[in-house]
Design a protein around this motif. Structure first.
Motif, PDB file in Angstrom:
ATOM      1  N   ALA A  25       0.818  -1.211   0.000  1.00  0.00           N
ATOM      2  CA  ALA A  25       0.000   0.000   0.000  1.00  0.00           C
ATOM      3  C   ALA A  25       0.854   1.265   0.000  1.00  0.00           C
ATOM      4  N   GLY A  26       2.161   1.108   0.120  1.00  0.00           N
ATOM      5  CA  GLY A  26       3.049   2.264   0.087  1.00  0.00           C
ATOM      6  C   GLY A  26       3.270   2.930   1.433  1.00  0.00           C
ATOM      7  N   VAL A  27       2.873   2.275   2.512  1.00  0.00           N
ATOM      8  CA  VAL A  27       3.062   2.844   3.843  1.00  0.00           C
ATOM      9  C   VAL A  27       4.542   2.824   4.233  1.00  0.00           C
ATOM     10  N   TYR A  28       5.235   1.732   3.919  1.00  0.00           N
ATOM     11  CA  TYR A  28       6.650   1.581   4.240  1.00  0.00           C
ATOM     12  C   TYR A  28       7.464   1.521   2.958  1.00  0.00           C
ATOM     13  N   THR A  29       8.672   2.067   3.023  1.00  0.00           N
ATOM     14  CA  THR A  29       9.652   1.933   1.957  1.00  0.00           C
ATOM     15  C   THR A  29      10.937   1.429   2.601  1.00  0.00           C
ATOM     16  N   TYR A  30      11.391   0.259   2.180  1.00  0.00           N
ATOM     17  CA  TYR A  30      12.568  -0.349   2.789  1.00  0.00           C
ATOM     18  C   TYR A  30      13.822  -0.010   2.013  1.00  0.00           C
ATOM     19  N   LYS A  31      14.903   0.163   2.767  1.00  0.00           N
ATOM     20  CA  LYS A  31      16.234   0.306   2.183  1.00  0.00           C
ATOM     21  C   LYS A  31      17.150  -0.602   2.979  1.00  0.00           C
ATOM     22  N   GLY A  32      17.483  -1.748   2.420  1.00  0.00           N
ATOM     23  CA  GLY A  32      18.347  -2.696   3.125  1.00  0.00           C
ATOM     24  C   GLY A  32      17.628  -3.563   4.142  1.00  0.00           C
ATOM     25  N   TRP A  33      16.341  -3.679   4.035  1.00  0.00           N
ATOM     26  CA  TRP A  33      15.538  -4.479   4.970  1.00  0.00           C
ATOM     27  C   TRP A  33      14.624  -5.371   4.151  1.00  0.00           C
ATOM     28  N   ASN A  34      14.326  -6.557   4.679  1.00  0.00           N
ATOM     29  CA  ASN A  34      13.325  -7.390   4.011  1.00  0.00           C
ATOM     30  C   ASN A  34      12.434  -8.050   5.049  1.00  0.00           C
ATOM     31  N   LEU A  35      11.388  -8.683   4.590  1.00  0.00           N
ATOM     32  CA  LEU A  35      10.386  -9.233   5.499  1.00  0.00           C
ATOM     33  C   LEU A  35      10.921 -10.388   6.341  1.00  0.00           C
ATOM     34  N   MET A  36      11.952 -11.084   5.876  1.00  0.00           N
ATOM     35  CA  MET A  36      12.521 -12.164   6.677  1.00  0.00           C
ATOM     36  C   MET A  36      13.153 -11.609   7.955  1.00  0.00           C
ATOM     37  N   TYR A  37      13.757 -10.425   7.850  1.00  0.00           N
ATOM     38  CA  TYR A  37      14.281  -9.777   9.056  1.00  0.00           C
ATOM     39  C   TYR A  37      13.132  -9.468  10.017  1.00  0.00           C
ATOM     40  N   SER A  38      12.026  -9.002   9.456  1.00  0.00           N
ATOM     41  CA  SER A  38      10.869  -8.669  10.290  1.00  0.00           C
ATOM     42  C   SER A  38      10.329  -9.913  10.994  1.00  0.00           C
ATOM     43  N   PHE A  39      10.268 -11.037  10.277  1.00  0.00           N
ATOM     44  CA  PHE A  39       9.790 -12.273  10.899  1.00  0.00           C
ATOM     45  C   PHE A  39      10.660 -12.630  12.099  1.00  0.00           C
ATOM     46  N   THR A  40      11.973 -12.513  11.925  1.00  0.00           N
ATOM     47  CA  THR A  40      12.898 -12.840  13.021  1.00  0.00           C
ATOM     48  C   THR A  40      12.682 -11.915  14.205  1.00  0.00           C
ATOM     49  N   VAL A  41      12.532 -10.621  13.946  1.00  0.00           N
ATOM     50  CA  VAL A  41      12.312  -9.654  15.024  1.00  0.00           C
ATOM     51  C   VAL A  41      10.989  -9.936  15.733  1.00  0.00           C
ATOM     52  N   TYR A  42       9.927 -10.163  14.962  1.00  0.00           N
ATOM     53  CA  TYR A  42       8.632 -10.474  15.574  1.00  0.00           C
ATOM     54  C   TYR A  42       8.706 -11.752  16.400  1.00  0.00           C
ATOM     55  N   PHE A  43       9.342 -12.769  15.864  1.00  0.00           N
ATOM     56  CA  PHE A  43       9.422 -14.054  16.550  1.00  0.00           C
ATOM     57  C   PHE A  43      10.124 -13.921  17.905  1.00  0.00           C
ATOM     58  N   TYR A  44      11.306 -13.295  17.907  1.00  0.00           N
ATOM     59  CA  TYR A  44      12.048 -13.169  19.162  1.00  0.00           C
ATOM     60  C   TYR A  44      11.394 -12.192  20.132  1.00  0.00           C
TER      61      TYR A  44
END
Length: 68
Positions: A25-44
């Motif tokens: 939807a264009g809410v976030y724009t990533y630079k050097g980040w991907n969703l796998m990093y987010s999964f790891t952060v959410y999980f821990y």
């Protein structure tokens, strides 16, 4: 797998799913980040919160007054 494991994986995937929708939807724009990093952060993060919850419940059960 126990319920705690399912909770951690399920809500981590849910968080990543919501984040993916936000990216589309264009809410976030990533630079050097991907969703796998987010999964790891959410999980821990959820694992840490679950650990704190279990410790708090254990302490509560030891210290609660009889009959309450």
């Amino acid at each position: 797998m126990g319920y705690s494991d399912l909770y951690l994986v399920g809500f981590s995937l849910f968080g990543v799913g919501l984040e993916w929708i936000s990216v589309m939807a264009g809410v976030y724009t990533y630079k050097g980040w991907n969703l796998m990093y987010s999964f790891t952060v959410y999980f821990y993060s959820l694992a840490f919160l679950l650990l704190l919850f279990k410790m708090a419940m254990r302490h509560y059960k030891k210290t609660k007054l009889p009959g309450r």
